[in-house]
Design a protein around this motif. Structure first.
Motif, PDB file in Angstrom:
ATOM      1  N   LEU A  64       0.850  -1.199   0.000  1.00  0.00           N
ATOM      2  CA  LEU A  64       0.000   0.000   0.000  1.00  0.00           C
ATOM      3  C   LEU A  64       0.884   1.247   0.000  1.00  0.00           C
ATOM      4  O   LEU A  64       0.837   2.077   0.900  1.00  0.00           O
ATOM      5  CB  LEU A  64      -0.924  -0.025   1.222  1.00  0.00           C
ATOM      6  N   ASN A  65       1.666   1.392  -1.047  1.00  0.00           N
ATOM      7  CA  ASN A  65       2.712   2.409  -1.056  1.00  0.00           C
ATOM      8  C   ASN A  65       2.375   3.613  -1.933  1.00  0.00           C
ATOM      9  O   ASN A  65       1.276   3.731  -2.474  1.00  0.00           O
ATOM     10  CB  ASN A  65       4.047   1.782  -1.469  1.00  0.00           C
ATOM     11  N   GLU A  66       3.341   4.485  -2.095  1.00  0.00           N
ATOM     12  CA  GLU A  66       3.150   5.750  -2.808  1.00  0.00           C
ATOM     13  C   GLU A  66       2.905   5.548  -4.299  1.00  0.00           C
ATOM     14  O   GLU A  66       2.103   6.260  -4.914  1.00  0.00           O
ATOM     15  CB  GLU A  66       4.383   6.632  -2.597  1.00  0.00           C
ATOM     16  N   LYS A  67       3.600   4.585  -4.897  1.00  0.00           N
ATOM     17  CA  LYS A  67       3.494   4.360  -6.339  1.00  0.00           C
ATOM     18  C   LYS A  67       3.265   2.872  -6.619  1.00  0.00           C
ATOM     19  O   LYS A  67       4.165   2.165  -7.074  1.00  0.00           O
ATOM     20  CB  LYS A  67       4.761   4.848  -7.044  1.00  0.00           C
ATOM     21  N   PRO A  68       2.065   2.381  -6.354  1.00  0.00           N
ATOM     22  CA  PRO A  68       1.793   0.949  -6.514  1.00  0.00           C
ATOM     23  C   PRO A  68       1.889   0.460  -7.955  1.00  0.00           C
ATOM     24  O   PRO A  68       2.002  -0.746  -8.183  1.00  0.00           O
ATOM     25  CB  PRO A  68       0.365   0.808  -5.976  1.00  0.00           C
ATOM     26  N   TYR A  69       1.866   1.371  -8.905  1.00  0.00           N
ATOM     27  CA  TYR A  69       1.997   0.984 -10.315  1.00  0.00           C
ATOM     28  C   TYR A  69       3.257   0.153 -10.528  1.00  0.00           C
ATOM     29  O   TYR A  69       3.266  -0.805 -11.300  1.00  0.00           O
ATOM     30  CB  TYR A  69       2.045   2.244 -11.175  1.00  0.00           C
ATOM     31  N   TYR A  70       4.315   0.502  -9.803  1.00  0.00           N
ATOM     32  CA  TYR A  70       5.596  -0.172  -9.991  1.00  0.00           C
ATOM     33  C   TYR A  70       5.708  -1.469  -9.194  1.00  0.00           C
ATOM     34  O   TYR A  70       6.755  -2.111  -9.208  1.00  0.00           O
ATOM     35  CB  TYR A  70       6.738   0.786  -9.645  1.00  0.00           C
ATOM     36  N   ASN A  71       4.634  -1.855  -8.518  1.00  0.00           N
ATOM     37  CA  ASN A  71       4.596  -3.184  -7.907  1.00  0.00           C
ATOM     38  C   ASN A  71       4.383  -4.265  -8.959  1.00  0.00           C
ATOM     39  O   ASN A  71       4.634  -5.446  -8.703  1.00  0.00           O
ATOM     40  CB  ASN A  71       3.460  -3.275  -6.881  1.00  0.00           C
ATOM     41  N   GLU A  72       3.898  -3.858 -10.113  1.00  0.00           N
ATOM     42  CA  GLU A  72       3.667  -4.809 -11.197  1.00  0.00           C
ATOM     43  C   GLU A  72       5.008  -5.367 -11.665  1.00  0.00           C
ATOM     44  O   GLU A  72       5.952  -4.617 -11.917  1.00  0.00           O
ATOM     45  CB  GLU A  72       2.965  -4.116 -12.362  1.00  0.00           C
ATOM     46  N   GLU A 120       9.708  -1.039 -13.717  1.00  0.00           N
ATOM     47  CA  GLU A 120      10.714  -0.422 -12.861  1.00  0.00           C
ATOM     48  C   GLU A 120      10.571   1.083 -12.917  1.00  0.00           C
ATOM     49  O   GLU A 120      10.414   1.672 -13.986  1.00  0.00           O
ATOM     50  CB  GLU A 120      12.119  -0.846 -13.299  1.00  0.00           C
ATOM     51  N   GLU A 121      10.622   1.700 -11.755  1.00  0.00           N
ATOM     52  CA  GLU A 121      10.405   3.145 -11.681  1.00  0.00           C
ATOM     53  C   GLU A 121      11.564   3.900 -12.320  1.00  0.00           C
ATOM     54  O   GLU A 121      12.716   3.754 -11.912  1.00  0.00           O
ATOM     55  CB  GLU A 121      10.250   3.580 -10.227  1.00  0.00           C
ATOM     56  N   PRO A 122      11.289   4.727 -13.337  1.00  0.00           N
ATOM     57  CA  PRO A 122      12.343   5.532 -13.963  1.00  0.00           C
ATOM     58  C   PRO A 122      12.531   6.840 -13.212  1.00  0.00           C
ATOM     59  O   PRO A 122      11.726   7.202 -12.348  1.00  0.00           O
ATOM     60  CB  PRO A 122      11.773   5.791 -15.358  1.00  0.00           C
TER      61      PRO A 122
END
Length: 257
Positions: free
Chosen positions: A136-144, A148-150
């Motif tokens: 349940l974090n700030e940018k869950p999109y990158y849990n996929e 990888e978060e750029p």
């Protein structure tokens, strides 16, 4: 081992499983963060229910997220089974709409051995904190997996759009919980949304009007409109807002009745 004998380990105070669960209770009692609450059952020590309050700075802020834990008969050799109360909504890549929780610490996702369940060191507290901080974090999109978060770029826009979708689903979850609070948490749900309703509604307006990025409403009523708001997000939230307001008002009325 027969089913009866498997159940005995949860009733026999001398069993290793019983002792370990009692140790878990003590750890939780003394170390739970203020935003995580747990209910245990003396008659069914193999079960535990927890709720995590969504953290500020995330699209889950002010939401309530419920998880049921079931200890296996060979605990702690294997981790507890965990079920998320999804209400049919998938608001995180790690939390499926069928309630499945994907987390390496629970051995439900492949990872390095150091990230998996360790019978001699892992605890329920660690699992709960991981759910709060890593899921349940700030940018869950990158849990996929594979995302990888750029440092910058179009994927940040995708992440922001996903946060908007997540917040909308979180609002739907709030409405469902008001009408269907989990057993033993009825008063908790009612009190929480009575206390946070005005903040949540103000955040909705700020996000719709572009005065704050989703997850970052700071309570300011006069922030300038500097955030681009997609037509889809605006339409979704404008449709949700009156229903959410009605649900909060109904919740407040039932508390004062």
């Amino acid at each position: 081992m027969s089913a009866g004998k498997k159940g005995d380990c949860f009733k026999n105070a001398g069993s290793n499983v019983y002792k370990k669960i009692m140790q878990e209770w003590r750890i939780l009692e003394n170390n739970l963060p203020e935003s995580i609450f747990v209910r245990v059952y003396e008659g069914r020590i193999d079960l535990l229910r927890a709720v995590i309050i969504g953290a500020q700075g995330t699209p889950y802020h002010d939401g309530l997220f419920f998880f049921d834990f079931a200890f296996p008969s060979d605990y702690p050799n294997n981790p507890p089974l965990v079920h998320y109360h999804s209400h049919g909504l998938e608001l995180n890549p790690n939390l499926y709409d069928n309630g499945y929780v994907c987390l390496s610490l629970l051995n439900t996702w492949s990872a390095e051995e150091t990230e998996m369940w360790n019978p001699t060191g892992s605890t329920v507290l660690q699992a709960l904190v991981s759910l709060q901080a890593l899921v349940l974090n700030e940018k869950p999109y990158y849990n996929e997996p594979g995302y990888e978060e750029p440092s910058s770029g179009d994927w940040d826009l995708d992440s922001a759009e996903y946060n908007g979708e997540v917040f909308g689903l979180s609002c739907k979850t709030m409405m469902f919980l008001i009408d269907n609070p989990p057993k033993n948490f009825e008063a908790f749900v009612k009190d929480h949304f009575c206390e946070r309703a005005n903040v949540i509604l103000a955040a909705c307006r700020a996000y719709i009007e572009g005065r704050a990025r989703v997850g970052y409403y700071d309570g300011s009523p006069s922030s300038p409109c500097t955030v681009d708001v997609s037509r889809e997000f605006k339409g979704t939230m404008e449709a949700l807002y009156p229903n959410l307001e009605v649900a909060f008002n109904r919740n407040a009325a039932s508390k004062s009745a």
